[in-house]
Design an enzyme around this catalytic site. Structure first.
Site, PDB file in Angstrom:
ATOM      1  N   GLY D  11       0.826  -1.210   0.000  1.00  0.00           N
ATOM      2  CA  GLY D  11       0.000   0.000   0.000  1.00  0.00           C
ATOM      3  C   GLY D  11       0.856   1.254   0.000  1.00  0.00           C
ATOM      4  O   GLY D  11       1.891   1.305   0.663  1.00  0.00           O
ATOM      5  N   ARG D  21      13.424  10.181  -3.165  1.00  0.00           N
ATOM      6  CA  ARG D  21      14.300  11.335  -3.416  1.00  0.00           C
ATOM      7  C   ARG D  21      15.592  11.230  -2.608  1.00  0.00           C
ATOM      8  O   ARG D  21      16.688  11.447  -3.137  1.00  0.00           O
ATOM      9  CB  ARG D  21      13.563  12.623  -3.035  1.00  0.00           C
ATOM     10  N   ARG D  72       0.540  -5.151  -5.955  1.00  0.00           N
ATOM     11  CA  ARG D  72       0.666  -6.453  -5.301  1.00  0.00           C
ATOM     12  C   ARG D  72       1.265  -7.416  -6.319  1.00  0.00           C
ATOM     13  O   ARG D  72       0.975  -7.356  -7.508  1.00  0.00           O
ATOM     14  CB  ARG D  72      -0.699  -6.980  -4.854  1.00  0.00           C
ATOM     15  N   ASP D 103       6.272  -4.685   6.021  1.00  0.00           N
ATOM     16  CA  ASP D 103       7.214  -5.796   6.251  1.00  0.00           C
ATOM     17  C   ASP D 103       6.910  -7.005   5.360  1.00  0.00           C
ATOM     18  O   ASP D 103       7.791  -7.844   5.145  1.00  0.00           O
ATOM     19  CB  ASP D 103       7.324  -6.184   7.735  1.00  0.00           C
ATOM     20  N   GLY D 104       5.722  -7.058   4.787  1.00  0.00           N
ATOM     21  CA  GLY D 104       5.451  -8.089   3.801  1.00  0.00           C
ATOM     22  C   GLY D 104       6.417  -7.985   2.621  1.00  0.00           C
ATOM     23  O   GLY D 104       6.869  -8.995   2.080  1.00  0.00           O
ATOM     24  N   THR D 125       4.558   2.573   5.485  1.00  0.00           N
ATOM     25  CA  THR D 125       3.152   2.174   5.642  1.00  0.00           C
ATOM     26  C   THR D 125       2.504   3.108   6.642  1.00  0.00           C
ATOM     27  O   THR D 125       3.140   3.534   7.607  1.00  0.00           O
ATOM     28  CB  THR D 125       3.012   0.720   6.146  1.00  0.00           C
ATOM     29  N   ASP D 127       0.254   2.296   8.693  1.00  0.00           N
ATOM     30  CA  ASP D 127      -0.305   1.559   9.837  1.00  0.00           C
ATOM     31  C   ASP D 127       0.609   1.514  11.065  1.00  0.00           C
ATOM     32  O   ASP D 127       0.161   1.156  12.155  1.00  0.00           O
ATOM     33  CB  ASP D 127      -0.644   0.125   9.420  1.00  0.00           C
ATOM     34  N   ASP D 129       2.763  -0.616  11.842  1.00  0.00           N
ATOM     35  CA  ASP D 129       2.677  -1.961  12.414  1.00  0.00           C
ATOM     36  C   ASP D 129       3.920  -2.813  12.137  1.00  0.00           C
ATOM     37  O   ASP D 129       3.829  -4.030  11.997  1.00  0.00           O
ATOM     38  CB  ASP D 129       1.425  -2.673  11.883  1.00  0.00           C
ATOM     39  N   MET D 169      -8.133   3.545  10.100  1.00  0.00           N
ATOM     40  CA  MET D 169      -7.404   2.378   9.606  1.00  0.00           C
ATOM     41  C   MET D 169      -6.565   1.723  10.707  1.00  0.00           C
ATOM     42  O   MET D 169      -6.278   2.345  11.736  1.00  0.00           O
ATOM     43  CB  MET D 169      -6.543   2.772   8.417  1.00  0.00           C
ATOM     44  N   ARG D 171      -5.647  -2.573  10.737  1.00  0.00           N
ATOM     45  CA  ARG D 171      -6.267  -3.885  10.822  1.00  0.00           C
ATOM     46  C   ARG D 171      -5.715  -4.645  12.031  1.00  0.00           C
ATOM     47  O   ARG D 171      -6.446  -5.099  12.885  1.00  0.00           O
ATOM     48  CB  ARG D 171      -5.991  -4.662   9.532  1.00  0.00           C
ATOM     49  N   ARG D 243     -23.863   8.387  15.381  1.00  0.00           N
ATOM     50  CA  ARG D 243     -23.622   8.320  13.959  1.00  0.00           C
ATOM     51  C   ARG D 243     -22.288   7.610  13.751  1.00  0.00           C
ATOM     52  O   ARG D 243     -21.336   7.834  14.513  1.00  0.00           O
ATOM     53  CB  ARG D 243     -23.514   9.723  13.360  1.00  0.00           C
TER      54      ARG D 243
END
Lengths: 319, 319, 319, 319
Positions: D11, D21, D72, D103-104, D125, D127, D129, D169, D171, D243
């Site tokens: 992502g 750069r 991907r 890290d994937g 990323t 995230d 994570d 966000m 996961r 809401r």
């Protein structure tokens, strides 16, 4: 007409890229070819000209500045310069032109039209100082940048209960000061179109303090005087803990606002439509929310009228 | 300890409100009472003091400036002023204090501690010039404001292929210039901590142009010299179409960034924890991502160290 | 007329605070008294009413939402509710009212006027769906928020060469989709006012890809269908790597843009002027850049007309 | 080592361009050559590779997304894919690689290192994570985008006295929720790392209302459950006028913050330094404000630890 050229001239303004995109895409949509001319009239004379495709203008609508670059080029005022430019138009097979810039850049456009190359002008300048248009491309973004700055300065002004003199752009026209003064909740707006009395300003600040006002913001158009000079004059009337700040060049840049993008898109498309109808030597405007065009000669005689109702409105709202 | 007072002192900084909120909420959470003191030490002496509830600090975390106001008050350097302040603390039953401001404001806090009123200092200043902390509250927001301005100026610089000298805050410390220079992609950073040679700067700009660079941005800390002076010196070495701009007071204001809000929240809560442990005369910092505290006397002897690796990093990235 | 009441009703919109400020300051400037009514008609009936001073509306012009709060209150449609409201007006000595909200909130205003309490309506809603006005207070800010989101999504769409379906607000009216679609450089705009054929949309996306387009953005008004549903239908025509996103409630909030602040200021002042002239049961609009007013009965019969030229413009610019 | 390749994988994240750069400029500064690889490992296998010059990365530091595109490409997990990639590295004479992504994407980098092509990983990323780094490139920008949205939603929440459930966000990791919850002044933060009891949340909201809180904001990490589901569960405990809103893809885009630009610049330069020292199969991190690196094998075994102190801090500050 088969091939349109585009150039940007004078000071850059946010929304110029959106206008270039609109001219390019509309022209391609009508089956015309489009050429970009770098560095305004200087690039025209030098032949710095290249074809523009639909994807060349992709991802441009949101960018500040002008990717065709801009430059001053006083030599184009002389016929010699114009003839060199026309030679290049011939060489590249360009029949007609869109010129985006201040009304100073319309003179060259008019000359080219007189030589048989129809040119349509788009008002691209942050100053909003062009006749026969309520708004220029870039003005809304400049006002937005100014009020973001005013909102930040207000934090400090409130925290320290200070008076701030904020100088904004506008050499001949007070439009940026008027709009950002009202939108920024300024206590005073000082513009070239209206006389002001520094003693009265000082008096209003004093009364504001007595009423418990936590900050006093004066928005000053650069055409009146320098912020430092204003502050010095003000300080002759009392200790206002005043600070002067000149917003400067940030006002020219930045991603264009939604308004400027839409305005530039409408005007850019309309310019192609006018050229297709064989019009030239005209400049596009937006008046009372409608797209209009006027002969450039009328513009040179005309005078831009700022919305001075805003001045009076602010007097009653800043009490 | 039953009742904590809070004041903000010196120049305002974004995140001060978030810190006040954190002190207030944490103290209330621990069953303490909290009093706000308006206008820094001036308000302490004058007794401009009022109770703070949880809802008084609601909807404040995102606001710039300080809702407790700030003021210079040199009189607090003298014992007479301090004793008046202590009288007010007694009157309002305040046992301990949190002082948010630059290290100048820590002197008063130390005096109060010596008189038996524990005071903890929080580093609140955009300049990042306080020893024993990697970051001050407000610094990240100031850098953010600066790079937003640089991003805007870059549009114009690119459109006109110009050199811009951008003066940013930082009288004694180059931190804002270092961070915003790297983040803004500046070609040159000029800070008080490093010598510079204007001839070399001019030379680098020339070489940049030859390599086709469309813009040259020089970020200059105000402590070195005024942007106009720098530009004049630069112009002695060639025609760089240079423009000078002083970002000015906008750098102090604005809604705090996420970093500044989190930092202020952590530090504010930690200040209450330290007071509860009976600590006083100490100032909080964040070092290597950990909350720390140091005796204020050490701070007065210490010297803030800017991250000069950024200076060297920028040299290799701006080629 | 000596005393004016103000309330905000229906969904909140950025610029409502600027309008409240303008009404208050203008009225005070004319020697009138001003009362704020919390929670719309619910607060009117409950007597949640308090005097407003010039400083109560200080530092409000830049804030989103409404500091007078808003609430739904269907009970005011019945005469019983109206009579209770009138009792409160009598109790507080309020002669006339300004109601800021959508045209749904004008019904109550008309009823009050019929009972002898002149009420003027201001169009405060992000949806721009009110007849007899080109723009409502809050619309420009909502469009601005949407294009900031689109600009962000475009980064990801380009990086991954994906199609995004972006659902924006507008149940009955496509204005937000039209303006933000053009300003965001969307490839497709889908609005309730125009039919669309999903097969054609899919075809355009395919052709765009073949031409090398790096991203495809579809801006969809919520009134047409849900973004997920649209995406599913689209996926029946091929693998577009499509993602759906619903911008949601962020569109209602935020600091108002310069345009919205100026529009709200003008309209707020004008409302007081109309009340002073004895007008009631009328709603203010801006048409062709001029302030206007119309009988509320005409509004209930009228129909808002979005600028569908933008739809056609976008077709030719998104090729 | 003479020639470095760069690719972005997984992502996209704001700051990836700043990292590209930095790698490019640092390598050129050291006399190395640099090649960009489009579309991650897919482009490596396909040979979509081109030389990068200093000016190719000019005006990129402030742009969101990745101009090298990302994709991907699960086929690279197999040796067959890897060997094809190595063929291309040979063909283009590339000795070493920088891989920017989650890290994937480090698995492929490790395989290439094992085949004799040193590869260094940069944590890109939103995230946050990834083990062995306090911050990833893009995280600060994502948090900034979230709090801008929260600040807008708070306007509406306050105006209508409503509860909002805001899904952000994350996961597997609650970092975005933790930071934006504290910085946004949320009443509740719900993350996968901590259990929660919906009855207690409902109870806290009720008590908040009784204390006069004008709004209740719940920040919910997507890894826990969907915002709509949370809201439904909440509504079983009372009428909270709740809401739900899902912030969605805007969180991935946007101009990187100053922090992310500086972090990406530091890490990018450091990656080149490590490659020059002959390091490979390692990933860069920032720990306690210092640049570090770790063997990728350790990362696959390690586990990212979010700053759960923020969770506890928020409990005491949101009272």
């Amino acid at each position: 007409m088969k091939r349109i050229g585009i150039l940007t001239s004078g000071g850059d303004a946010p929304g110029m890229n959106a206008a270039i995109r609109a001219v390019t895409r509309r022209a391609l949509d009508k089956g015309l070819e489009v050429f970009g001319i770098n560095y305004g009239y200087a690039g025209l004379v030098a032949g710095d000209i290249f074809p523009l495709t639909a994807s060349d203008v992709s991802d441009r609508i949101q960018r500040g500045g002008t990717f065709l670059y801009s430059a001053r080029y006083p030599e184009f005022a002389k016929e010699e310069g114009q003839l060199k430019g026309i030679e290049q138009l011939k060489k590249f097979g360009i029949d007609a032109l869109v010129v985006i810039g201040g009304d100073g850049s319309y003179h060259g456009a008019l000359r080219l039209t007189e030589h048989g190359y129809n040119a349509v002008g788009l008002p691209g300048t942050i100053d909003n100082d062009i006749p026969y248009t309520d708004f220029t491309i870039g003005f809304d973004t400049a006002v937005t940048t100014v009020i973001e700055s005013i909102d930040k300065i207000r934090d400090t002004a409130t925290s320290h209960e200070r008076t701030f003199v904020i100088e904004v752009m506008g050499r001949g026209a007070g439009d940026i000061a008027l709009w950002s003064g009202v939108a920024g909740g300024a206590e005073e707006i000082v513009v070239p179109e209206r006389e002001f009395d520094i003693a009265q300003v000082a008096d209003r600040i004093k009364r504001g303090r007595e009423k418990g006002k936590k900050h006093m913001l004066v928005v000053l158009a650069e055409g009146v005087m320098h912020a430092d000079e204003f502050m010095e004059k003000l300080n002759e009337y009392g200790d206002f803990q005043a600070r002067a700040t000149v917003l400067g060049h940030v006002q020219r840049g930045g991603s264009p606002t939604a308004r400027d993008r839409v305005l530039a898109s409408k005007m850019g498309a309309y310019a192609v439509d006018l050229l297709e109808e064989g019009k030239g030597g005209v400049a596009i405007g937006i008046e009372n929310n409608q797209l209009t065009y006027h002969n450039m000669l009328d513009l040179f005689d005309g005078k831009h009228k700022p919305d001075l109702d805003l001045y009076d409105l602010n007097k009653s709202l800043s009490r």
